[in-house]
Enzyme design. Structure first.
Site, PDB file in Angstrom:
ATOM      1  N   CYS A 259     -14.939 -15.131  -0.239  1.00  0.00           N
ATOM      2  CA  CYS A 259     -13.935 -15.604   0.719  1.00  0.00           C
ATOM      3  C   CYS A 259     -13.940 -17.098   0.965  1.00  0.00           C
ATOM      4  CB  CYS A 259     -14.118 -14.874   2.046  1.00  0.00           C
ATOM      5  SG  CYS A 259     -14.102 -13.104   1.836  1.00  0.00           S
ATOM      6  N   PHE A 260     -15.049 -17.661   1.463  1.00  0.00           N
ATOM      7  CA  PHE A 260     -15.033 -19.072   1.852  1.00  0.00           C
ATOM      8  C   PHE A 260     -14.637 -19.999   0.697  1.00  0.00           C
ATOM      9  CE2 PHE A 260     -18.092 -18.804   5.755  1.00  0.00           C
ATOM     10  CZ  PHE A 260     -17.121 -18.089   6.432  1.00  0.00           C
TER      11      PHE A 260
END
Ligand code: UGA
Length: 421
Positions: A259-260
């Protein structure tokens, strides 16, 4: 049927709704219907078994039947990074088309909710036109549309779903927003209702802010290391300030996961496309890239790696998951192998996934086995079991070098070096 879809589905069913999960992979469908989650996530198997017994949950590949039998459809497909950092919308487009086709024969009203992480504008400019074209129906009239981002941490996804800090509802039409708010009525969380693209941006801004917090703290940590200051004490002192908070100030080997890195890159790409420049976020990414390599740089300054045995404890991008996507350990393994080191790696959950990427690494069955005879050890993931390792465990090593990617071992007896201390 990925992390987001399956955890959201189970969470919604636990909240009392009837849920049908739709996916393409037959083996996963069979596994779910037998009560065995195809992904490792805390509490998921137990919850699945309970829901299946109550008859509130099932998995299928028949999307038409699922849409016919339900009131709302959540699209939870993956949105991976494309080569240039933008997001790849292939699965969103396919899912929109499939849901649209399934809607064709449906009589009653239906609401489609995009839960996948998509850059601002995607639901309106990509999903809705495809659904309209494949269904022959009109958004806002024949079917409703919402965008409902998720804030689920892997490893704690079910807990995060059941106890959300907030529920964000982006709505195309007010009526759909009302229905979706009703779906979450038992969750006792603040509800933020906004236009579709605002909801999409809330998700990106949230992840990018958390990633910024981590890179910021890693930068402070690198300075602390030079000055002989304990960054974890600094974080503690900062975190009591309610405006800052304790969470996501944990310095270490950098952030990873699905995600990040992907979401910050997508926002940078979106800024470029929109004619602006995300200077801060570009730096967040470059600080993180450097941070992931730092542990190997420190090791190389102490040891010529050629022919040495290096123990790696922890492969997953964080504890509580078997996920190795964009894990700092991937970069570290690459560097070690390139430098001619022999790697003995151990992870309680992620070894099998890593074996597919690095078949040449030797995978130990325990931390003790990985440490035996090693010239040096790098601790990459904060698995609680590593915090219990004793001096006796480390005495099985041939060398004395242990570098912690996180502060895991008790500070009072932490004679080892850390990336940040
Ligand atoms: C993240 C967000 O926390 C979720 O809210 C969001 O829904 C999810 O992404 C997503 O977009 O689907 P996740 O990637 O599962 O969740 O894991 P995090 O717990 O946020 O950790 C991300 C990375 O940051 C990990 O590599 C972790 O080790 C690192 N991290 C985290 C730090 O280096 N320091 C910290 O203080 C916290």
């Amino acid at each position: 049927m990925g992390y987001v879809g399956l955890c959201s589905a189970v969470g919604l069913a636990l909240a009392g709704h009837d849920v049908i999960v739709v996916g393409r992979t037959q083996s996963k469908i069979e596994s779910i219907n037998k009560g065995k989650s195809p992904i490792f996530e805390e509490g998921l198997d137990e919850a699945l078994a309970k829901l299946l017994a109550q008859g509130k949950f099932s998995a299928t590949s028949d999307i038409a039947k699922a849409v016919e039998a339900s009131d709302l459809t959540f699209i939870c497909v993956g949105t991976p990074s494309a080569e240039d950092g933008s997001i790849d919308l292939t699965d969103i487009k396919k899912a929109s088309e499939d849901v649209g086709k399934a809607l064709t024969g449906k009589q009653g009203h239906h609401i489609i909710i995009v839960k996948s992480t998509v850059v601002p504008g995607t639901t309106e400019q990509c999903a809705i036109p495809i659904i309209e074209a494949s269904s022959g129906k009109k958004a806002g009239k024949d079917f409703g549309v919402c965008m409902n981002p998720e804030f689920l941490r892997e490893g704690k996804a079910l807990e995060d779903f059941m106890k959300p800090d907030r529920v964000v509802i982006g709505e195309f039409d007010k009526e759909s927003g009302d229905v979706l708010e009703g779906v979450y009525s038992s969750f006792n969380a603040p509800v933020v209702r906004v236009p579709l693209k605002t909801a999409e941006m809330i998700k990106y801004a949230s992840n990018s802010f958390l990633a910024t917090k981590i890179s910021f703290m890693n930068e402070v940590a690198n300075l602390c290391k030079k000055l002989g200051i304990d960054v974890y004490d600094v974080a503690k002192g900062m975190g009591h300030d309610k405006r800052i908070g304790h969470r996501f100030l944990n310095a270490g080997v950098g952030f990873g996961g699905s995600c990040f890195p992907k979401d910050v890159s997508a926002l940078i790409h979106l800024a470029k496309k929109s004619g602006s420049k995300a200077d801060l976020l570009e730096t967040v990414m470059s600080v993180n890239e450097k941070q992931k390599r730092k542990i190997v740089d420190i090791l190389k300054s102490k040891l010529d790696l050629k022919g040495k045995k290096i123990a790696i404890l922890g492969l997953a991008f964080k504890d509580g998951t078997d996920d190795i996507r964009d894990a700092p350990s991937v970069e570290v393994l690459n560097e070690l192998l390139k430098s001619g080191a022999h790697v003995s790696a151990y992870d309680p959950k992620a070894a099998e996934n890593m074996r597919r990427v690095f078949p040449n690494v030797s995978y130990a069955k325990s931390a003790g086995e990985a440490l035996t005879g090693a010239d040096a050890c790098l601790i990459m993931t904060e698995w609680p079991e590593f915090a219990k390792l004793t001096d006796k465990d480390f005495s099985a090593m041939k060398g004395k070098i242990v570098i912690e990617g996180r502060r895991l071992l008790d500070k009072s007896r932490a004679k080892f070096e850390g990336v940040c201390w």
